[in-house]
Design a protein around this motif. Structure first.
Motif, PDB file in Angstrom:
ATOM      1  N   SER A 277      33.556  28.009  76.657  1.00 25.92           N
ATOM      2  CA  SER A 277      33.171  29.320  76.149  1.00 25.92           C
ATOM      3  C   SER A 277      33.459  30.420  77.175  1.00 25.92           C
ATOM      4  CB  SER A 277      31.680  29.312  75.791  1.00 25.92           C
ATOM      5  OG  SER A 277      31.314  30.482  75.098  1.00 25.92           O
TER       6      SER A 277
ATOM      7  N   GLY B 162      37.081  31.132  77.051  1.00 23.72           N
ATOM      8  CA  GLY B 162      37.328  31.913  75.841  1.00 23.72           C
ATOM      9  C   GLY B 162      36.955  33.367  76.013  1.00 23.72           C
TER      10      GLY B 162
ATOM     11  N   PRO C 147      35.914  32.515  72.032  1.00 27.30           N
ATOM     12  CA  PRO C 147      36.448  31.517  71.105  1.00 27.30           C
ATOM     13  C   PRO C 147      37.115  30.352  71.820  1.00 27.30           C
ATOM     14  CG  PRO C 147      37.824  33.482  71.108  1.00 27.30           C
ATOM     15  CD  PRO C 147      36.622  33.812  71.930  1.00 27.30           C
TER      16      PRO C 147
END
Length: 431
Positions: A151, A154, A199
């Motif tokens: 995460s 991301g 993402p």
């Protein structure tokens, strides 16, 4: 209902408001992470920024030629600062640094060369993913650590910048591209720690980094040999405070001088054979400032013809040499007598690990001399020995810290189990 009560009601329904508040509470004050050559300590994000800026600003940082970026100054700055923040051990720091290097280099290799053709310097774009990995590796533990690191990476994808116009127009912006990218990776980790996230498909997604920043990419490079094949072993450790792709030309001139005993004043004319990759970007003569000088092949090779050659050790061009060279009219005159052209032999010798060069001179006494350098000193094929690394380290820092502190740092680095980030920082304080 009053505006204040409306805001309070919204805040209660929006947890990320508190996440942001907690993050600002951390980075808005000092912390435990040291700044190089100072007793000052900062929060890990801002310590990373300063230390990466110090490390990259004189253009002697390590380079992965194929990925076209500088990974080490970002990975080490982020890992050391985050380690002090959480109290991590030396071996944990090294593991985080390795994760940072591999993430940076693999993403860079997957996107090049179209990433550069889009106008980006990958130090400013790809380093952020590696520093996110390094900081996440140190911050997160336990069952959910892998998901939180993913995460973090991301979220780091929201930060890349790194526009490369400075190659053509100059400016001091390049001096902080690594620092900005490095601190943003740490910021992503700290924000993820508070509750934010990015993402999982930040690289390959429809609106992801690869599609936005390149015409095409090869995702297989990212996972090929992961955990067994370490690209950090392929970095160029610079001899000179100059662009990595001009180093072979500098080494060529120094080798010719060492073999044939001449100086810049003896050169009637000079020719430089180059590969296509540097044409127009690193071949501009007569630089107008220090940054342009460090990124000019004709200037740097002319400078290599003028600097004193040490007895023993590895000859090198320093920032001070480049600054002095800008005021040296004789260098300008050598550049005026220099021609540059694409060279098939140089092109064939260049690859993703090093950039070759051919240096040819005609001396005033009539001698014609030429030297092809397939790879500069410090390349994977021509690495420094451990003794050379130690000697260069001590030479660089002798004016800032004591000889004993230099020796203590060398011993600590040679025994990773004893590597203590806080102790290391304390040894790097100006005497």
């Amino acid at each position: 209902m009053t505006p204040l009560s409306i805001a309070g009601s919204i805040r209660a329904r929006l947890p990320w408001s508190d996440w942001a508040r907690r993050y600002v509470g951390l980075v808005g004050k000092a912390g435990a992470a040291h700044v190089l050559f100072s007793a000052d300590t900062l929060n890990p994000q801002h310590a990373t920024f300063l230390n990466a800026a110090f490390g990259s600003s004189f253009d002697a940082d390590d380079t992965h030629v194929g990925a076209m970026l500088h990974p080490g100054v970002a990975a080490w700055s982020a890992a050391l600062a985050t380690a002090e923040h959480v109290g991590a051990s030396g071996p944990e720091v090294v593991a985080a640094v390795v994760a940072g290097y591999e993430t940076i280099i693999r993403i860079g290799l997957a996107l090049q060369p179209s990433h550069f053709r889009h106008g980006f310097q990958s130090t400013g774009t790809c380093d952020v993913f590696g520093t996110a990995a390094a900081a996440g590796r140190l911050l997160f533990r336990g069952r959910k650590a892998t998901a939180r690191i993913q995460s973090t990476i991301g979220l780091a994808g929201s930060y890349p910048s790194g526009v490369a116009q400075f190659y053509y127009s100059g400016s001091s912006g390049k001096r902080i591209q690594a620092a900005h990218s490095a601190q943003c990776g740490v910021a992503a980790a700290l924000l993820t720690q508070q509750g934010f996230g990015g993402p999982a498909d930040i690289l390959e997604g429809t609106g992801g980094f690869a599609r936005a920043y390149a015409d095409g990419w090869n995702p297989a490079i990212i996972e090929d040999g992961l955990g067994a094949r370490f690209h950090l072993m392929d970095v160029l450790v610079k001899s000179h405070a100059a662009a990595a792709r001009v180093a072979a030309g500098i080494d060529g001139m120094i080798a010719l001088r060492q073999s044939h005993d001449f100086s810049g004043d003896d050169i009637a004319k000079m020719h430089l054979g180059i590969p296509k990759i540097i044409e127009g970007r690193l071949t501009n003569p007569h630089p107008v400032d220090l940054q342009a000088a460090q990124m000019s092949l004709p200037f740097c090779v002319a400078l290599a013809a003028k600097i004193p050659l040490p007895v023993g050790g590895v000859p090198s061009i320093t920032v001070a040499d480049c600054e002095a060279g800008l005021c040296d009219r004789s260098l300008y005159e050598i550049e005026e007598r220099t021609t540059i052209a694409l060279d098939d032999e140089v092109e064939a010798a260049s690859n993703e690990l090093s950039t070759a060069a051919k240096v040819s001179v005609t001396l005033r006494d009539g001698r014609d001399l030429s030297m092809l350098v397939p790879a500069p000193k410090g390349s994977p094929s021509r690495p420094f020995t451990a003794q050379e690394h130690e000697a260069r380290f001590t030479q660089e820092l002798a004016s800032r810290i004591s000889e004993k502190a230099c020796a203590d740092i060398v011993r600590m680095v040679n025994d990773l189990d004893s590597l203590d980030p806080g102790r290391l920082a304390s040894l790097l304080i100006d005497r």
